[in-house]
Design an enzyme around this catalytic site. Sequence first.
Site, short mmCIF file in Angstrom:
data_model
loop_
_atom_site.label_atom_id
_atom_site.label_comp_id
_atom_site.label_asym_id
_atom_site.label_seq_id
_atom_site.Cartn_x
_atom_site.Cartn_y
_atom_site.Cartn_z
N ASP A 304 -49.17 -46.38 -65.71
CA ASP A 304 -48.80 -47.62 -64.70
C ASP A 304 -48.79 -48.93 -65.37
OD1 ASP A 304 -48.12 -49.07 -62.48
OD2 ASP A 304 -49.84 -48.10 -61.38
C1 BGC Z 1 -47.84 -49.79 -59.58
C2 BGC Z 1 -47.01 -48.63 -59.63
C3 BGC Z 1 -45.34 -49.07 -59.56
C4 BGC Z 1 -45.31 -50.02 -61.00
C5 BGC Z 1 -43.96 -50.45 -61.38
C6 BGC Z 1 -47.38 -50.72 -60.36
O1 BGC Z 1 -48.17 -52.22 -60.45
O2 BGC Z 1 -49.10 -49.67 -59.28
O3 BGC Z 1 -46.82 -47.90 -58.55
O4 BGC Z 1 -44.69 -47.77 -59.81
O5 BGC Z 1 -46.00 -51.06 -60.76
O6 BGC Z 1 -43.32 -51.22 -60.24
#
Ligand code: BGC
Length: 759
Positions: A304
């Site tokens: 993530d």
């Molecule tokens: C979130 C993810 C997301 C990623 C990209 C993160 O902060 O937890 O679920 O896919 O950002 O936007």
Amino acid sequence: MKRLNLAIVLLIFCVLVSAQKSTKATKSSKSVKEVPAYKNPRLAISERIADLISRMTIEEKAGQLNQISSGSLTGPSTKDEGDVKKIEQIRNGEIGSFLNLTGSKNTYDVQKIAVEETRLGIPLLFALDVIHGYKTIFPIPLAEACSWDLEEIENNQRVAAAEASSAGIHWTFAPMCDISADPRWGRVMEGAGEDPFLGALIAAARVRGFQGDLTDGKHIMACVKHFAAYGAVEAGREYNHVDISRYALWNKYLPPYKAGIDAGAATVMNSFNVFEGVPATANKYLNVDVLKHKLGFKGFTISDWNTYSEMIFHGYASDEKDCLEKAMNGGGMVEMSSQTTIKYLPELVAEGKISMAQVDEAVSKILYYKFKLGLFEQPYRYCDEQREKNELFSMQNRAVARKSAGNSIILLKNENNILPLKPTTKVALIGYYAKSKVDMFDFWTAKGEYQQAVSILEGLSTKFPNLIYSDGYKADATTTDSLINRALEAAKNADVLLVNIGLSGALSGEDRSLANIKIPAGQLELLKALKKTGKPIVALISSGRPMVLTQIQDISNVLLQCWVLGSETGNAVADVVSGLVNPSAKTVMSFPVDEGQIPVYYNHFNTGRPLPEVQGGDWFSRYRDIPNQPLYPFGYGLSYTQFAYSNVGVNRTTFSKSDTIIVKVNLKNIGKLDGLEIVQLYIQDPVASLVRPIKELKGYQKVALKQGEEKIVKFKLTANELGFYSSEGNWTIEPGEFKIMVGTNSDNVSSTVVRLVDK
Ligand code: BGC
């Protein structure tokens, strides 16, 4: 002489022609030899990957593992310093994929740099959080899940994929498969609620919808996230600590991820949390032992956002280099955003701290999907401006979203059958959010434009032309005497008061945790004032989570849970209020009586001190000030018609591991309208080697019944479905008695008992 000359000329001509021919031949045979194997579409993908890997430097391999956000980048003509740097990075082969770059033109321009200006011409992947639609915004996933309609859910993602893929996107970071029973957590909106069985079916449907077979250019790679157990964040606070047992992991949290993986999800995203003290990003047990070996995941993982470097804050790594070493040795592959891979991978491989075999395995998997999507042959196949124009926000796509939004709305209460309303009803619509389009959209709306969405005011005005509107409260949900007075004025000539309350859509999603999920005080004051008019009050609740409705339960004659429904919000609400759609959704998360109950969920365990049915006495597991039960349980939802259940039974009461039991129930539509009922089947294993929940959903059917119609609804149940996981992740089926329950929601069931014998 002349003849001789002519003969010589002819001979020279022939020699020249043949020489030319042979040059051509040599050239072409040489050029066949020169086309590297990885560029040859006739070869198997595995051969092409092996060839490409053999040509790559460690820096280029690191590049494939590096994903960054495009930020303001749209193409090579940029003057912005940061963007110029990104373009330089692409040229150097330091980027394998982007997130957030969208649009057929922009993705074309950037892809061109990768394909034409890098040493090996490896195409980029473009990823985006297509959580509930790309341009046409569907209901939030939590609301969509309340339809329990797998076909519709799958089709919604297919439409989202068709839109996204027409605009350059190859990959979505969805579905979110995190089980959660904590509505304080803003991200419950992205998931499918509290139940692992339903969550698993929905996860698989979502993956199938996004991916199709991934080769037609109209589908996109799915990403099962957040692995694992992110829905268990303590106190519902975003990014918080998680501390759960392996027993809970296997039985409660893993089933939806597993189902998404079994459905073929190309990618899995790690979560922000730790598991057993080790950040998920670097957690070998999760990423290698469970994901790779036990679940047999063949695709690639992505961290993530910044989770590699955040391990420093967790207190698990000393610096960025240490982060990378730990992440990769814990099963990490693609790194999102923090870019430690391109900085330190070559060094760590040279030092023998990360093996080249491991790097090659990760890179091969990413390349596999680039080949599978056809990007080496057609790097621009997702960048078709004409298709993009036709596909985005088309009438057909909006119609799909409208139907789905209508099927997501839950009727929680309908005193005296106030709903549906006749078109001649004099309606007063009160509530700022009803007209405020921006508040209808949540945090995850990809390229959706709230200005294009249908507000509740617009939707209802088309069905009730004489509708009178008043704000009642302000954007921040506070109110004033004058707003209340104006609302009372609007109410004067109305037959029914539709009051849109709840939360701005912007308060659901990532980093939207709330400790207080009661109806805001200003809205409560408004409702109390309106109650004094004596007119029926229909509360239209907009929220990305189940809220605490206890204080408005008695004030409102009707409660309609309208969630956050996206582009077609107003039309869908109007369809339900007017009766064009008879509500059939049932909640996939319990509605708490009070925040103090949270987490409250139907599939809890008994304690050694369960509350007796007949109240009285002391020393039980309970609260002294509120009940143990939620206000509305899992699986709850009404219809404009009514259903009667009778004769729950089984075709055999004793069965062995190879038998199938048929569970039957009579269902009759005893109301005045045609309708749909979600009939639910639960089991309980009352005595087991590990204690089991008091109820577990094991099946359901969405049954359409005409007014007065009756059906026998049948479920098949095998011994295998009565099992559970041990803490080591082994499926166990234990003989003995099982309670079988069928009913209209998790709290309203009839039961019978069967015995599994060990034969
Ligand atoms: C979130 C993810 C997301 C990623 C990209 C993160 O902060 O937890 O679920 O896919 O950002 O936007």
